[in-house]
Design an enzyme around this catalytic site. Structure first.
Site, PDB file in Angstrom:
ATOM      1  N   ASP A   1      -5.909   8.829  17.970  1.00  0.00           N
ATOM      2  CA  ASP A   1      -4.972   9.834  18.455  1.00  0.00           C
ATOM      3  C   ASP A   1      -5.685  10.930  19.242  1.00  0.00           C
ATOM      4  OD1 ASP A   1      -2.321  11.031  18.638  1.00  0.00           O
ATOM      5  OD2 ASP A   1      -3.104  12.539  17.247  1.00  0.00           O
TER       6      ASP A   1
ATOM      7  N   MET B   1      -7.900   0.969  -2.760  1.00  0.00           N
ATOM      8  CA  MET B   1      -6.853   1.241  -1.774  1.00  0.00           C
ATOM      9  C   MET B   1      -6.990   2.654  -1.198  1.00  0.00           C
ATOM     10  SD  MET B   1      -5.602  -1.640  -1.520  1.00  0.00           S
ATOM     11  CE  MET B   1      -4.552  -1.136  -0.185  1.00  0.00           C
TER      12      MET B   1
ATOM     13  N   LEU C   1       3.809   0.034  -5.206  1.00  0.00           N
ATOM     14  CA  LEU C   1       3.260  -0.374  -6.502  1.00  0.00           C
ATOM     15  C   LEU C   1       1.819   0.063  -6.735  1.00  0.00           C
ATOM     16  CD1 LEU C   1       4.789  -3.957  -6.750  1.00  0.00           C
ATOM     17  CD2 LEU C   1       5.811  -1.779  -7.409  1.00  0.00           C
ATOM     18  N   CYS C   2       1.297   0.918  -5.883  1.00  0.00           N
ATOM     19  CA  CYS C   2      -0.051   1.450  -6.048  1.00  0.00           C
ATOM     20  C   CYS C   2       0.024   2.642  -7.007  1.00  0.00           C
ATOM     21  CB  CYS C   2      -0.594   1.877  -4.680  1.00  0.00           C
ATOM     22  SG  CYS C   2      -2.322   2.306  -4.666  1.00  0.00           S
TER      23      CYS C   2
END
Length: 145
Positions: A112, A97, A61-62
């Site tokens: 990583d 976001m 929903l972004c």
């Protein structure tokens, strides 16, 4: 998904951070490019930028946004790396976001890149620092206390 069609387009900006904690020896290897994987911070910067551009594919929903700029910067600390990501857009909804996603994915990429040296490295404190633009104006995280 919220309908933002009636909202005016404004310049919006958001800055987020995260911390990647590691041992001093791991931090030295990162700083001195002795990880055997190349430029870890350069790779993490690109990963953060790419992630910001794909946030709407990752977060339900972004809204997909026409991001105008994403920056990812690093600060080497005594016990890790502080990652600060800033995203900008001229649009109808904010870029919080996108900034948060950029910081988080850059942090995961650092993990990583260094996990072969230190398997226990960790990510913490993913948080929004400041946002501006739109109807609500500017919001800034207040220091604790």
């Amino acid at each position: 998904m919220v309908d933002v069609g009636a909202k005016p387009e404004t310049r919006r900006e958001a800055t987020a951070e995260c911390l990647v904690r590691m041992a001093p020896a791991t931090l030295r290897a990162l700083r001195d490019a002795e990880l055997g994987k190349g430029d870890a911070l350069g790779v993490a910067r690109v990963a953060g930028i790419m992630a910001a551009k794909r946030t709407s594919e990752l977060i339900p929903l972004c809204h997909p946004l026409p991001i105008t700029s994403v920056g990812v910067d690093f600060e080497l600390l005594e016990d890790g790396v502080r990652i600060v990501a800033t995203a900008r857009v001229t649009g109808r909804t904010g870029v919080e976001m996108e900034a948060l996603t950029a910081a988080a994915v850059a942090g995961l990429t650092v993990i990583d890149m260094v996990k072969g040296v230190e398997p226990g490295v960790w990510l913490e404190s993913i948080r929004l620092l400041v946002k501006s633009g739109g109807k609500s104006g500017t919001w800034k995280r207040q220091p604790p206390g």
